[in-house]
Each structure stands twice: as C-alpha cells, then as structure tokens.
Design an enzyme around this catalytic site. Sequence first.
Site, PDB file in Angstrom:
ATOM      1  CG  HIS A  79       6.219   2.246   3.430  1.00  0.00           C
ATOM      2  ND1 HIS A  79       6.756   3.164   4.417  1.00  0.00           N
ATOM      3  CD2 HIS A  79       5.104   2.678   3.122  1.00  0.00           C
ATOM      4  CE1 HIS A  79       5.830   3.948   4.637  1.00  0.00           C
ATOM      5  NE2 HIS A  79       4.678   3.743   3.893  1.00  0.00           N
ATOM      6  CG  ASP A 108       2.515  -7.452  35.042  1.00  0.00           C
ATOM      7  OD1 ASP A 108       2.456  -7.744  33.912  1.00  0.00           O
ATOM      8  OD2 ASP A 108       3.820  -7.036  35.714  1.00  0.00           O
ATOM      9  CD1 TRP A 144       0.017  -3.608   1.358  1.00  0.00           C
ATOM     10  CD2 TRP A 144      -0.521  -4.790   3.154  1.00  0.00           C
ATOM     11  NE1 TRP A 144      -1.477  -3.404   1.467  1.00  0.00           N
ATOM     12  CE2 TRP A 144      -1.590  -3.940   2.920  1.00  0.00           C
ATOM     13  CE3 TRP A 144      -0.296  -5.700   4.200  1.00  0.00           C
ATOM     14  CZ2 TRP A 144      -2.812  -4.063   3.545  1.00  0.00           C
ATOM     15  CZ3 TRP A 144      -1.747  -5.787   4.987  1.00  0.00           C
ATOM     16  CH2 TRP A 144      -2.710  -4.915   4.528  1.00  0.00           C
ATOM     17  CB  SER A 171       4.424 -11.683  17.867  1.00  0.00           C
ATOM     18  OG  SER A 171       4.277 -10.293  18.313  1.00  0.00           O
ATOM     19  CB  SER A 172      -0.218  -9.739  16.429  1.00  0.00           C
ATOM     20  OG  SER A 172      -0.046 -10.449  15.423  1.00  0.00           O
ATOM     21  CG  HIS A 255     -12.431  -4.080   6.069  1.00  0.00           C
ATOM     22  ND1 HIS A 255     -12.078  -2.874   5.396  1.00  0.00           N
ATOM     23  CD2 HIS A 255     -13.060  -3.725   7.174  1.00  0.00           C
ATOM     24  CE1 HIS A 255     -12.440  -1.971   6.151  1.00  0.00           C
ATOM     25  NE2 HIS A 255     -13.232  -2.198   7.038  1.00  0.00           N
ATOM     26  CD  GLU A 257      -3.545  -5.886  10.615  1.00  0.00           C
ATOM     27  OE1 GLU A 257      -4.090  -6.809  11.061  1.00  0.00           O
ATOM     28  OE2 GLU A 257      -2.761  -5.277  10.897  1.00  0.00           O
ATOM     29  CE1 TYR A 259     -13.213   0.576  10.945  1.00  0.00           C
ATOM     30  CE2 TYR A 259     -13.231  -1.223   9.340  1.00  0.00           C
ATOM     31  CZ  TYR A 259     -13.522   0.073   9.749  1.00  0.00           C
ATOM     32  OH  TYR A 259     -14.148   0.963   8.947  1.00  0.00           O
ATOM     33  CB  SER A 270     -12.432   7.882  23.678  1.00  0.00           C
ATOM     34  OG  SER A 270     -12.773   7.642  22.510  1.00  0.00           O
ATOM     35  CG  HIS A 304     -14.670  -2.572   1.130  1.00  0.00           C
ATOM     36  ND1 HIS A 304     -15.090  -2.055   2.177  1.00  0.00           N
ATOM     37  CD2 HIS A 304     -12.942  -2.549   1.223  1.00  0.00           C
ATOM     38  CE1 HIS A 304     -14.216  -2.306   3.146  1.00  0.00           C
ATOM     39  NE2 HIS A 304     -12.986  -2.230   2.633  1.00  0.00           N
ATOM     40  CG  HIS A 305     -10.019  -4.225   0.388  1.00  0.00           C
ATOM     41  ND1 HIS A 305      -9.120  -3.072   0.449  1.00  0.00           N
ATOM     42  CD2 HIS A 305     -10.705  -4.284   1.699  1.00  0.00           C
ATOM     43  CE1 HIS A 305      -9.166  -2.670   1.748  1.00  0.00           C
ATOM     44  NE2 HIS A 305     -10.213  -3.333   2.431  1.00  0.00           N
ATOM     45  CB  THR A 330     -17.149   5.635  11.794  1.00  0.00           C
ATOM     46  OG1 THR A 330     -16.874   4.136  11.376  1.00  0.00           O
ATOM     47  CG2 THR A 330     -15.838   6.348  11.616  1.00  0.00           C
ATOM     48  CE  LYS A 333     -15.977   4.012  17.910  1.00  0.00           C
ATOM     49  NZ  LYS A 333     -15.368   4.305  19.209  1.00  0.00           N
ATOM     50  NE  ARG A 452      -1.964   1.126  -3.567  1.00  0.00           N
ATOM     51  CZ  ARG A 452      -2.609   0.020  -2.745  1.00  0.00           C
ATOM     52  NH1 ARG A 452      -3.913  -0.364  -3.098  1.00  0.00           N
ATOM     53  NH2 ARG A 452      -1.977  -0.335  -1.708  1.00  0.00           N
TER      54      ARG A 452
HETATM   55  C1  HEM Z   1     -15.694   4.724   6.954  1.00  0.00           C
HETATM   56  C2  HEM Z   1     -14.541   3.913   7.190  1.00  0.00           C
HETATM   57  C3  HEM Z   1     -13.829   3.233   5.809  1.00  0.00           C
HETATM   58  C4  HEM Z   1     -14.206   2.813   4.372  1.00  0.00           C
HETATM   59  C5  HEM Z   1     -15.748   3.077   4.131  1.00  0.00           C
HETATM   60  C6  HEM Z   1     -13.362   2.552   3.859  1.00  0.00           C
HETATM   61  C7  HEM Z   1     -13.151   1.936   2.475  1.00  0.00           C
HETATM   62  C8  HEM Z   1     -12.138   1.679   1.641  1.00  0.00           C
HETATM   63  C9  HEM Z   1     -12.441   0.811   0.577  1.00  0.00           C
HETATM   64  C10 HEM Z   1     -13.510   0.751  -0.281  1.00  0.00           C
HETATM   65  C11 HEM Z   1     -11.060   0.366   0.160  1.00  0.00           C
HETATM   66  C12 HEM Z   1     -10.481  -0.067  -1.153  1.00  0.00           C
HETATM   67  C13 HEM Z   1     -10.203   0.734  -2.304  1.00  0.00           C
HETATM   68  C14 HEM Z   1      -9.643   0.165  -3.511  1.00  0.00           C
HETATM   69  O1  HEM Z   1      -8.680  -0.703  -3.251  1.00  0.00           O
HETATM   70  O2  HEM Z   1     -10.264   0.351  -4.542  1.00  0.00           O
HETATM   71  C15 HEM Z   1     -10.093   0.769   1.318  1.00  0.00           C
HETATM   72  C16 HEM Z   1      -8.720   0.821   1.011  1.00  0.00           C
HETATM   73  C17 HEM Z   1      -7.802   0.769   2.153  1.00  0.00           C
HETATM   74  N1  HEM Z   1      -8.367   1.040   3.683  1.00  0.00           N
HETATM   75 FE1  HEM Z   1     -10.159   1.900   4.061  1.00  0.00          FE
HETATM   76  N2  HEM Z   1     -12.106   2.227   4.592  1.00  0.00           N
HETATM   77  C18 HEM Z   1     -12.360   2.875   5.764  1.00  0.00           C
HETATM   78  C19 HEM Z   1     -11.634   3.019   6.894  1.00  0.00           C
HETATM   79  C20 HEM Z   1     -10.277   2.760   6.799  1.00  0.00           C
HETATM   80  C21 HEM Z   1      -9.523   2.812   8.168  1.00  0.00           C
HETATM   81  C22 HEM Z   1      -9.987   3.198   9.473  1.00  0.00           C
HETATM   82  C23 HEM Z   1      -8.324   2.150   7.878  1.00  0.00           C
HETATM   83  C24 HEM Z   1      -6.911   2.025   8.638  1.00  0.00           C
HETATM   84  C25 HEM Z   1      -6.723   2.601   9.661  1.00  0.00           C
HETATM   85  C26 HEM Z   1      -8.323   1.911   6.336  1.00  0.00           C
HETATM   86  C27 HEM Z   1      -7.276   1.469   5.989  1.00  0.00           C
HETATM   87  C28 HEM Z   1      -7.273   1.013   4.240  1.00  0.00           C
HETATM   88  C29 HEM Z   1      -5.969   0.509   3.550  1.00  0.00           C
HETATM   89  C30 HEM Z   1      -4.787   0.095   4.262  1.00  0.00           C
HETATM   90  C31 HEM Z   1      -6.396   0.417   2.308  1.00  0.00           C
HETATM   91  C32 HEM Z   1      -5.724  -0.062   1.220  1.00  0.00           C
HETATM   92  C33 HEM Z   1      -5.333  -1.377   1.163  1.00  0.00           C
HETATM   93  C34 HEM Z   1      -4.648  -1.856  -0.173  1.00  0.00           C
HETATM   94  O3  HEM Z   1      -5.131  -2.217  -0.894  1.00  0.00           O
HETATM   95  O4  HEM Z   1      -3.562  -2.056  -0.077  1.00  0.00           O
HETATM   96  N3  HEM Z   1      -9.622   2.204   5.809  1.00  0.00           N
HETATM   97  N4  HEM Z   1     -10.784   1.438   2.226  1.00  0.00           N
HETATM   98 CU   LIG Z   2     -11.352  -2.493   3.823  1.00  0.00          CU
END
Ligand code: HEM
Ligand SMILES: [Cu+2]
Lengths: 527, 286
Positions: A79, A108, A144, A171-172, A255, A257, A259, A270, A304-305, A330, A333, A452
Amino acid sequence: MSSTTHDAHHDHHDHAPPKGMTRWLFTTNHKDLGVLYMVFALIMFFVGGAMAMVIRAELFQPGLNLVDPHFFNQMTTMHALVMIFGAVMPAFTGLANWLIPVQIGAPDMALPRVNNWAFWLLPAGFVLLLLTLFMPGGGPAGGWTMYPPLVLQLGDAFPFLIFAVHVLGISSIMGSINIVATILNMRAPGMTLMKMPLFVWAWLITAFLIVAVMPVLAGAVTMLLTDQYFGTSFFSAAGGGDPVMFQHIFWFFGHPEVYILILPAFGIVSAIIPTFARKPLFGYSSMVYATASIAFLSFIVWGHHMFSVGMPLAGQLFFMYATMLVAVPTGVKIFNWMATMWQGSMTFETPMLFAIAFVILFTIGGLSGVMLALAPVDLQYHDTYFVVAHFHYVLVSGAIFSIMAGVYYWLPKWTGHMYDERLGKWHFWLSMVSVNVLFFPQHFLGLAGMPRRIPDYALQFAEFNMISSIGGFAFGLSQLIFLWVIIKCVRGGEKASDQVWEGAKGLEWTLPSPAPYHTFETPPVVK
Amino acid sequence: MSQAQGAYYVPHDSRWPVFGIPGMVLLAAGFSLYLNGGSWGMPLMVVGAIITLIMTVMWFRDVVNESVAGKYNTQVDASFRQGMAWFIFSEVMFFGAFFGALFYARVFSIPWLGGDDPATARYLWDSVALSWPTAGPGFLDLDYQAMGPLWLPTINTLILLTSGVTLTYAHHAMKENHRNKVIAGLAATVLLGFIFMCVQSYEYVHAYQDLNLRLDTGIYGSTFFMLTGFHGLHVTLGAVALLVMLIRVIKGHFTADDHFGFEAAAWYWHFVDVVWLGLFVFVYLI
Ligand code: HEM
Ligand SMILES: [Cu+2]
C-alpha cells in the site's frame, strides 16, 4: 535514417495529435504525457486504495478475521509503496508535465524523449513490483522502509523489489532532470524566476530534491542486494557493518522524500487560493524562500525517524532541534495562505474547498509532526498509530487533497468542459468528513499504545478501530464519485471559457479551453 | 540549420524508449530469476540486456543524426547541458551513498563494535579490538591483506590524472579547430582509460589470488569492491562515450563552437576522475 526523413516530413508542425494507440506509446507531447502520468496515478490510487481497504477490513474488529497475517503485512508494505511511488509522485509529475510548459510559456518540455521514457518506466517498475504478490513467499512484507535484516527474509520477491525501486528511481530522476532543465531553460522572455507561478517554483525545488536523494535510495537498496546475494556486510554487524546504517541512508533519502510528496502540493494550493479569494498571493517571495528553506532543512533532519533505534545524545538533540526548525518556514506558508484569504471576496467552488481543507488538515499533520520531533516523547509514540495518523494527515488530507484540488481546478482547461459542481461538492464533503473519521481516532489509538503494522490488537482499542474503519470505507467509496466526475467531465459538460475562473491569473488561462495540442510555439512575452 | 531556426526542436514521436522498456523489464526480471536460482534467468537477462543496448544505441543515433542535420538551436543545446549536468549530479549522490557507508563504518560501527559502545560490545562480541581495515568481529581469524596505495592504485591515479590532461588538450584543440590534435588527445584519453581498466582488473585478480581480499571480506571488502567496482563501471561507460566521440570527430560531426556531445563526455570523464581521487584518499590512502 528513417527517422531523419520522417522528421523532415513533419517539420511544418501539423497541429493535430496522431491517431490511435501509438499516439500514447510514442508521444513526446507534454500534454499527452501529463495525461498518461495522471491516468496512471489514478489507477494506482485505486490499487493502493484497495489494499488499504483490506487493511481496514482486517482491523475492523480485534482478532485475526479476514486475511492471513503475512498477507496483511504485504498489504501494508505494498500500500505504501504503491501510494508513494505510484500515486502521489506520478500525479504531481503529471501535473508538472501538463502545467509547467504552459505556465512559463514554453513550447514543450526541454527533453521530450526523456519525458516519454520517464513515464513508461513507471509501468515497468510496477509490473516488477506488483508481480511479487504472486510469487512463492509472497510480496514484500517488511514495511516500505525495507529495513534489514527483516527485509532479507523476503523470498523470491526480494530482487524484484530491489530492481523495481531502481526502475522507479530512474523514472523519477529522469522526469526531474527534465523538469529542472525546462524551468531553467525554457521560460518565455520576461518570465523571470521571481515571476514564475509558485507551482513552478515548488517543482523546481522538488525536482532538485529528487535528483539529490533518489540515487541515495538506489545505493541503499543496491547494498541490500549485495548483502543478500554477494556476501557483502554493509548491514551485518558480524562483518563490521550495521543494520542501523541502512536506516541512516534510507532516511537521508526518506525525509527529503516526504517533502517531495508535499512541496508540489504547496504550489497547487498557492495557485488556487488567490484565484478564489480574488486577491494576489500574500508574500510571494517569502513563499519561495520558505520552500527553499524547507528543502534545505529536509537534508538534516532524517534522524528523527530513528530516535528509538539508538543514537548518541548529541545526535538526538541535533535532529530534534533541526526538525522543529522546519515548522518555521512551514508556518510562514500557512500564515501566507490565511493572509491571502483575509478580506478576500471568496467563493467556495470545489477546488477552493479542497484547498482550504488542505490548509487546515495539513496543519494538524504538521503539528503532530512537531510532537513526534521531540526526542523524549517520540520514544513513546514511535511505531504507533500516532505516527500513522500524522503521516496520513500530511499525505492524504495534504498531498492527495491538493492533487484533487488541482484536478478540479485545471480539469476545465484540460477537457474544455466544466465538471459537475454538485457532484464535486458531494465528493469534497464526503471525503472531508470521512478522512477525519478515518484518521483522527488513530491519534488516540497511538497515544494509548497501539502499534502500527499489526493485524490484530488488544481489546481496549476496538471501538476506535471500528470507527476508523468505517471512515476508511466511506473515504474509499467517496473516491468513486471523483472517478465519475472526471469521466463525466471528459465526455462532456458545460463549455468552459478560456479563463474558466473569474479570478484566475497566469499564462495557462490565456489559452483556449481545451488547450490546443501545441501551445506557445512562439513564446509569449511576459511583462 | 535553416529549418530549425528559432523554433525549439520537439521530435514528433519517439519509439526507442517504448522499445527499450520490455528490455529493462526482462533485464531486471531475468537477473532476479537468476539470483533466485532459476534456470531461465540468465537467457532472459541477456535478451533484456541486448534490447536495452539496442535502445541506447538507436536512440543516440537518432539524436546524433538530428544534431548533424542542424535541427538543434542554441536553446536545445542549453537543455542538453542542463540535462547532462544534473545527471552527473545524480551520479555524485549515488556514489555519496557508498562513501557514506564507508565513513559510517569507519567512524561509527567499527569503533562501537570494538568496545566504544559498552552495550554493543557486551551483548555481541565481548572485548574484541577492532581497527580499520577489518572484516568485522565475526571474522577475526580471517586471513587477508588490505590493499594499500602502493603501487597499482598510485599508478592508476597518475593514469587518470594524465587522461584528464590529454582530454583538456583535445578540448582546446577542438576550440581552435585542430582536428588532428583533437583526435590525438582523445585517442590518448581512451587509451589511458583502457590501461586504467586493465590495471584495475589486475588489481582485482591480485586481491583475490594473493591477498585473499574478496567482496565478502567483511565491511572492508564490501566497501572496497563496491566503491572501486562502481567506479570502474563508470570509467568503462565514460571511455565508451569518449570512443564514440572520437569516431564522431573523425566523421567531422563537430565544429569549433558546436560540440556539446564531446563536452558532455568530457564532463563525465572529469567526474569519474574526481570520484577516483576521493577513492584514492579514503579507500587506499587513509
Ligand atoms: C512540520 C513538519 C513535519 C514534522 C516536524 C514531521 C516529523 C515527523 C517525525 C518526527 C516522524 C517520525 C515519527 C516516528 O516514526 O516516530 C515523522 C514520520 C513521518 N512523516 Fe513527518 N513530519 C513533518 C511533515 C511531514 C510531511 C509534509 C510529510 C509528507 C507529506 C510527512 C510524512 C511522514 C511519513 C510518511 C512518516 C512515517 C515514515 C515511516 O515510518 O514509515 N511528514 N514525521
Ligand atoms: Cu521525516
């Protein structure tokens, strides 16, 4: 030789697209490719969505009810991969293809053949990836993020997964190189960088991020492959490597990614908010600088992950503060979008509804992100449903909502017809309500400790999971309306004017609706 | 020339990408089957590789023909420059992943496993002393030797640096329209690249046969062979590109102020050069 004569024959640009299937196979036209990308993304959105329905159905009640746990794990893994690499990224790339040339007044994309290749690599990658579901041992099931050593337990699917990532990466990267080259090299006279629509700016920076980090992911999965089959020890402690090293390399990609998955959304929103607020965007240049700062910061926050994995204290502190800094641009914005709406004469057509919902719900996702950024509390939240709630707020009610807003906004320009506004509103309100029913309770589940990526759970989580699943089914069904609105609009409807929206500004709105096959063959002059 | 004046050249269709896609799928699927031990893997892989190769050759041939036919104006030229520059940037990041792995192992994982991190040391391998180069705590009794900078890598460094000079010589000659000098410079560069690859191959044989240093010699062997191996692959690609340019020079495809194909290959070569310097310092020297 044949190609030379063929092209010479065509040199006086015939304006109609070629007929038949080959038009789509061989096309170098940015609008055709944009359509292909978006159709592909829509299909993948439903494929990934079907997997999500399996997940929510299993979680409807505690206990192992519907599917085998191993299959459940394949569903969560696939997924995510399908939604990220198949739905959101191609949808944004499709929008980029269709819109960037007409927004900057170019005939183009800069590298039309590469454009064709970049698109057709996507189906190739997904053939490799989706076939794994039918292999002995099943598809990827370790998440994933592909962490070793778990991912190394995958059966026959393992090398297919790795090569699928390579193909999708090529591709990307190719798509993005093309976008950067187009933006830097193909602007009409007078279209200075600081006059570009923000969608173009957002994509310039996104494409830079993609070119910078996709190769790193390719390197990381290559190391997985050689560890598995060629005896290297990158991620094995016995050989002096470290499984945690994979996580560092992965999140150095990962990370940025996230963004990549949200910056184009900022660009879309916008564009839409000023149109329906009938006011110019507030703080254009601060938007550009904020986007660039977010991109810069995205390279130094990956840790942070990994707070709960084990990291020196100095690392924890650094990544914590750096992550919290992201909230500053952010916030700029979000402030600018609100200031744009402030005292505007707003109307609430479907694109605007999705855009406003984006601002509100993305902010919720951003705030839970800041909570997760706090190293000491993340130890509690990590790998719980709180994280699931966080990234679905930013990805579904963020990225996906922005794509829907964009589709409603530009659909009349693409098809020449207005979409059915009544159905659009139904789609919006059903999605808006159900997405919150789906994901808001997951915050509480996570805070209460529900992990999870798990097919079963303790009894005290039953009610909220049921609510969440109901929201999930409702959200899934609502998307059928979206599909229907698009099909209906392609087939007919009220004739759209050139400008389509009363407040719309920019080069694309000076073109007829639908826009002709070739546009701006002689560049417009931008004042 | 005249046909393309002003207008940006957009080919009306492009067949090679779609032709090559099944090739890439076969290549990937065939390799996967091969790794899984299937007997069909190898043949499929070869077919896929051939299709992909045909795609590459034919695609470039189309572009060369169009370029020679004068269809590309200066704006198209600028697009190619952008494309090549960003492609090289993506390659830099690819190598970055492997250099990152090397630094991580040397700065973090080896010291931690060697006792700097009490918990790791206690639970995994108690009180082993580790220092670079190492095959890791699990292979302490492995008998192998590391690859020092003397003499093969040093010779190779000199060869690559010289090739950079000969290439620049060719480039200057190109700008001054001295075709024979271009040919001489380019031929020398390709030859040096070829010698480099020979020395590198000899070094690998030496490593496997005399030093017992192999791809599976722990993290040291992993980083050593993956970094030098990917570099060697890129040298090969770069040399092939330069060889094609040599043929095009002989065919008279380039002029003093219009020779981007040549420059692109040259950029690539310099990139490969710089990566080697990084390798020489961090893999061989320190
Ligand atoms: C103010 C902005 C953001 C902050 C401070 C933030 C912070 C974090 C942190 C600390 C985690 C890790 C949590 C953990 O696994 O314990 C996380 C996970 C994640 N964030 Fe964010 N994030 C932000 C914005 C975003 C944005 C814009 C996206 C995507 C459009 C995003 C997508 C994700 C995803 C996909 C994960 C999970 C990854 C995984 O473990 O599979 N985050 N975020
Ligand atoms: Cu992150």
